[in-house]
Design a protein around this motif. Structure first.
Motif, PDB file in Angstrom:
ATOM      1  N   LEU A  60      -1.230  -5.849   9.500  1.00 35.13           N
ATOM      2  CA  LEU A  60       0.064  -5.817   8.813  1.00 35.13           C
ATOM      3  C   LEU A  60       0.635  -4.404   8.766  1.00 35.13           C
ATOM      4  CD1 LEU A  60      -0.614  -8.272   5.853  1.00 35.13           C
ATOM      5  CD2 LEU A  60       0.956  -8.629   7.775  1.00 35.13           C
ATOM      6  N   ALA A  61      -0.229  -3.410   8.603  1.00 31.95           N
ATOM      7  CA  ALA A  61       0.244  -2.025   8.581  1.00 31.95           C
ATOM      8  C   ALA A  61       0.866  -1.648   9.924  1.00 31.95           C
ATOM      9  CB  ALA A  61      -0.904  -1.086   8.238  1.00 31.95           C
ATOM     10  N   LEU A  62       0.246  -2.071  11.019  1.00 32.54           N
ATOM     11  CA  LEU A  62       0.811  -1.794  12.347  1.00 32.54           C
ATOM     12  C   LEU A  62       2.180  -2.442  12.502  1.00 32.54           C
ATOM     13  CD1 LEU A  62      -2.326  -2.238  14.653  1.00 32.54           C
ATOM     14  CD2 LEU A  62      -1.200  -0.092  14.021  1.00 32.54           C
ATOM     15  N   VAL A  63       2.306  -3.681  12.015  1.00 34.20           N
ATOM     16  CA  VAL A  63       3.586  -4.390  12.134  1.00 34.20           C
ATOM     17  C   VAL A  63       4.651  -3.736  11.267  1.00 34.20           C
ATOM     18  CG1 VAL A  63       4.771  -6.574  11.690  1.00 34.20           C
ATOM     19  CG2 VAL A  63       2.495  -6.576  12.738  1.00 34.20           C
ATOM     20  N   LEU A  64       4.316  -3.430  10.019  1.00 32.98           N
ATOM     21  CA  LEU A  64       5.292  -2.866   9.095  1.00 32.98           C
ATOM     22  C   LEU A  64       5.655  -1.422   9.422  1.00 32.98           C
ATOM     23  CD1 LEU A  64       3.990  -4.276   5.689  1.00 32.98           C
ATOM     24  CD2 LEU A  64       5.922  -5.080   7.044  1.00 32.98           C
ATOM     25  N   ALA A 112       8.148  -5.411   0.492  1.00 30.42           N
ATOM     26  CA  ALA A 112       8.149  -5.865  -0.903  1.00 30.42           C
ATOM     27  C   ALA A 112       7.456  -7.222  -1.039  1.00 30.42           C
ATOM     28  CB  ALA A 112       9.579  -5.948  -1.419  1.00 30.42           C
ATOM     29  N   ILE A 113       7.689  -8.112  -0.069  1.00 28.49           N
ATOM     30  CA  ILE A 113       7.064  -9.437  -0.115  1.00 28.49           C
ATOM     31  C   ILE A 113       5.547  -9.328   0.000  1.00 28.49           C
ATOM     32  CG2 ILE A 113       6.814 -11.599   1.172  1.00 28.49           C
ATOM     33  CD1 ILE A 113       9.807 -11.418   1.815  1.00 28.49           C
ATOM     34  N   ILE A 114       5.078  -8.449   0.902  1.00 25.10           N
ATOM     35  CA  ILE A 114       3.627  -8.299   1.105  1.00 25.10           C
ATOM     36  C   ILE A 114       2.969  -7.727  -0.148  1.00 25.10           C
ATOM     37  CG2 ILE A 114       1.939  -6.976   2.425  1.00 25.10           C
ATOM     38  CD1 ILE A 114       3.169  -8.213   4.676  1.00 25.10           C
ATOM     39  N   LEU A 115       3.719  -6.987  -0.944  1.00 21.43           N
ATOM     40  CA  LEU A 115       3.160  -6.372  -2.145  1.00 21.43           C
ATOM     41  C   LEU A 115       2.986  -7.371  -3.291  1.00 21.43           C
ATOM     42  CD1 LEU A 115       2.263  -3.597  -3.249  1.00 21.43           C
ATOM     43  CD2 LEU A 115       4.611  -3.261  -4.061  1.00 21.43           C
ATOM     44  N   ILE A 116       3.624  -8.535  -3.205  1.00 29.28           N
ATOM     45  CA  ILE A 116       3.615  -9.500  -4.308  1.00 29.28           C
ATOM     46  C   ILE A 116       2.205  -9.913  -4.728  1.00 29.28           C
ATOM     47  CG2 ILE A 116       4.230 -11.875  -4.938  1.00 29.28           C
ATOM     48  CD1 ILE A 116       6.876 -11.469  -3.475  1.00 29.28           C
ATOM     49  N   PRO A 117       1.298 -10.286  -3.806  1.00 28.11           N
ATOM     50  CA  PRO A 117      -0.051 -10.693  -4.257  1.00 28.11           C
ATOM     51  C   PRO A 117      -0.760  -9.634  -5.082  1.00 28.11           C
ATOM     52  CG  PRO A 117       0.284 -11.280  -1.964  1.00 28.11           C
ATOM     53  CD  PRO A 117       1.447 -10.446  -2.352  1.00 28.11           C
ATOM     54  N   TRP A 118      -0.563  -8.363  -4.738  1.00 29.78           N
ATOM     55  CA  TRP A 118      -1.206  -7.280  -5.483  1.00 29.78           C
ATOM     56  C   TRP A 118      -0.653  -7.197  -6.904  1.00 29.78           C
ATOM     57  CZ3 TRP A 118      -5.334  -4.257  -4.951  1.00 29.78           C
ATOM     58  CH2 TRP A 118      -5.425  -3.074  -5.680  1.00 29.78           C
ATOM     59  N   VAL A 141      -9.139 -12.197  -0.697  1.00 26.83           N
ATOM     60  CA  VAL A 141      -8.478 -11.573   0.461  1.00 26.83           C
ATOM     61  C   VAL A 141      -6.971 -11.570   0.258  1.00 26.83           C
ATOM     62  CG1 VAL A 141      -8.001 -11.842   2.920  1.00 26.83           C
ATOM     63  CG2 VAL A 141     -10.339 -12.104   2.067  1.00 26.83           C
ATOM     64  N   TRP A 142      -6.416 -12.710  -0.150  1.00 24.14           N
ATOM     65  CA  TRP A 142      -4.966 -12.794  -0.383  1.00 24.14           C
ATOM     66  C   TRP A 142      -4.518 -11.767  -1.414  1.00 24.14           C
ATOM     67  CZ3 TRP A 142      -2.366 -14.124  -4.937  1.00 24.14           C
ATOM     68  CH2 TRP A 142      -0.987 -14.356  -4.806  1.00 24.14           C
ATOM     69  N   LYS A 143      -5.340 -11.599  -2.459  1.00 25.11           N
ATOM     70  CA  LYS A 143      -4.973 -10.677  -3.537  1.00 25.11           C
ATOM     71  C   LYS A 143      -5.109  -9.218  -3.109  1.00 25.11           C
ATOM     72  CE  LYS A 143      -4.163 -10.323  -8.110  1.00 25.11           C
ATOM     73  NZ  LYS A 143      -3.683  -8.948  -8.069  1.00 25.11           N
ATOM     74  N   GLY A 144      -6.083  -8.905  -2.220  1.00 28.05           N
ATOM     75  CA  GLY A 144      -6.385  -7.517  -1.927  1.00 28.05           C
ATOM     76  C   GLY A 144      -5.819  -6.962  -0.644  1.00 28.05           C
ATOM     77  N   VAL A 145      -5.262  -7.810   0.222  1.00 26.02           N
ATOM     78  CA  VAL A 145      -4.711  -7.324   1.488  1.00 26.02           C
ATOM     79  C   VAL A 145      -3.622  -6.260   1.282  1.00 26.02           C
ATOM     80  CG1 VAL A 145      -3.210  -8.027   3.415  1.00 26.02           C
ATOM     81  CG2 VAL A 145      -5.351  -9.211   3.006  1.00 26.02           C
ATOM     82  N   PRO A 146      -2.724  -6.409   0.296  1.00 37.33           N
ATOM     83  CA  PRO A 146      -1.691  -5.373   0.122  1.00 37.33           C
ATOM     84  C   PRO A 146      -2.252  -3.974  -0.106  1.00 37.33           C
ATOM     85  CG  PRO A 146      -1.088  -7.341  -1.089  1.00 37.33           C
ATOM     86  CD  PRO A 146      -2.483  -7.559  -0.599  1.00 37.33           C
ATOM     87  N   PHE A 147      -3.378  -3.860  -0.804  1.00 38.05           N
ATOM     88  CA  PHE A 147      -3.982  -2.542  -1.025  1.00 38.05           C
ATOM     89  C   PHE A 147      -4.325  -1.884   0.304  1.00 38.05           C
ATOM     90  CE2 PHE A 147      -8.043  -0.193  -1.351  1.00 38.05           C
ATOM     91  CZ  PHE A 147      -7.586   0.900  -2.079  1.00 38.05           C
ATOM     92  N   PHE A 148      -4.951  -2.625   1.192  1.00 38.90           N
ATOM     93  CA  PHE A 148      -5.294  -2.083   2.508  1.00 38.90           C
ATOM     94  C   PHE A 148      -4.032  -1.833   3.334  1.00 38.90           C
ATOM     95  CE2 PHE A 148      -9.456  -3.609   1.379  1.00 38.90           C
ATOM     96  CZ  PHE A 148     -10.320  -2.766   2.063  1.00 38.90           C
TER      97      PHE A 148
END
Length: 286
Positions: free
Chosen positions: A84-88, A100-106, A160-167
C-alpha cells in the motif's frame, strides 16, 4: 558539573518512572512467588508457580498461539503495508482521500473493531458468509470464530486489518525521503521498477521495517481486546494466548499468584524486543 546538572534535570522523571512502573513491577514479581488467591492470604512458594508453568500444557499452548498470532499478523501487516505504501507513493487521483480511507482502521477503537468483525464472521447473520453463499463459494455458513481450524486465522485477520495503516504510513514516510535522483540514475542505467524496489527502496526502508515490525510484535503479542471480545480464547483453547490465559487464571480460577507468574514468564521476550528496538532507534539517531 554538566553531569550533575543533567542528573538533577532528569531526577523528577526518574522518580515518576520508578514510582509508576518500578514499584508495581516489584510487587508483581513478589506476588508471583506466592500462592495468593483472590480473597485469601497468600504464602511464599518461591519458584513453585514457575515450576507449574513448565509442566502446564495449557501454558505452552498459549505460548504457541501467541507466537503464531503475533508473528503471523506482523508478517502480513508488513507485506500489506509495504504494498500500500508503494501504491500511495505514486501520483494517484484523489491520493489524499485514499490515504485518509486507509487510516480509518487505525482510528477505530479496538472494542468497536472487534464487535464489528464478530458480527461479520457470524454464521447466522454475518456479511462474510452471506457474500460467500451468494457467490456460490460455500454451501453452508462457516463458523469462522467457532471452529478450531479457522478461529486463530480469523482473529489474525482482524489484527491485520487494524494494524496495516501503521505499517503503511511508517513506510510511506520512509519512501518520501528517498532522493528522487536515485530513481533517475537507476532508470538511466536501465533498471526497471522491480529492480529499483529491490536495490533502492528495500535497503532504504530496512531500518523502518525492522523498527515498525518490532514495535508491532510487542503490541500484537500483548493484544487482549480483539481475542477476548471475539472468541474469549476458544474454541477449545484454539485462540488462547498468554494475555488471555493470564486473565483466565486470575479471574476465573482466582489464582492471582499463578496468573502473575504466567504474565511475567513472557517478560524476557518483551525485554529482548524492547532492547533491540532501543538500539535500532539509537543507531538511526547517530
Amino acid at each position: 558539573m554538566d553531569l550533575i546538572t543533567g542528573l538533577l534535570m532528569v531526577a523528577p522523571l526518574l522518580v515518576v518512572i520508578v514510582g509508576v512502573m518500578g514499584a508495581p513491577l516489584l510487587q508483581a514479581v513478589s506476588l508471583s512467588l506466592t500462592d495468593k488467591r483472590i480473597g485469601l492470604p497468600g504464602t511464599f512458594v518461591g519458584w513453585g508457580n514457575y515450576g507449574r508453568l513448565v509442566h502446564d500444557p495449557l501454558f505452552w499452548l498459549a505460548v504457541r498461539n501467541s507466537f503464531l498470532y503475533a508473528f503471523g499478523a506482523v508478517a502480513l501487516k508488513l507485506l500489506a503495508g509495504f504494498g500500500l505504501a508503494l501504491v500511495l507513493n505514486e501520483e494517484l487521483p484523489w491520493r489524499g482521500l485514499w490515504r485518509a480511507i486507509i487510516l480509518i482502521p487505525w482510528a477505530v477503537p479496538e472494542l468497536v473493531a472487534a464487535l464489528t468483525w464478530r458480527w461479520m464472521y457470524s454464521d447466522t447473520n454475518g456479511i462474510i458468509n452471506a457474500l460467500l453463499l451468494r457467490a456460490g463459494l460455500i454451501e453452508f455458513p462457516v463458523p469462522w470464530l467457532g471452529s478450531p481450524q479457522t478461529a486463530l486465522a480469523a482473529v489474525v485477520l482482524i489484527n491485520v486489518w487494524k494494524g496495516v495503516p501503521f505499517f503503511t504510513f511508517s513506510l510511506l514516510g520512509g519512501l518520501q525521503v528517498i532522493d528522487a535522483e536515485l530513481y533517475e540514475a537507476a532508470a538511466i542505467d536501465g533498471a526497471g521498477w522491480a529492480s529499483q524496489v529491490r536495490h533502492i527502496v528495500l535497503p532504504a526502508l530496512a531500518p523502518v521495517m525492522v523498527i515498525a515490525s518490532l514495535l508491532s510484535t510487542i503490541w500484537t503479542f500483548n493484544d487482549f481486546t480483539t481475542i477476548f471480545v471475539t472468541t474469549g480464547g476458544g474454541p477449545a483453547y484454539a485462540t488462547t494466548t498468554v494475555p488471555i490465559l493470564t486473565y483466565e487464571k486470575a479471574f476465573w480460577n482466582l489464582e492471582l499468584g499463578y496468573a502473575v507468574a504466567t504474565s511475567l514468564a513472557a517478560a524476557p521476550v518483551f525485554i529482548g524486543l524492547i532492547v533491540l528496538a532501543t538500539r535500532l532507534f539509537a543507531g538511526r539517531e547517530r
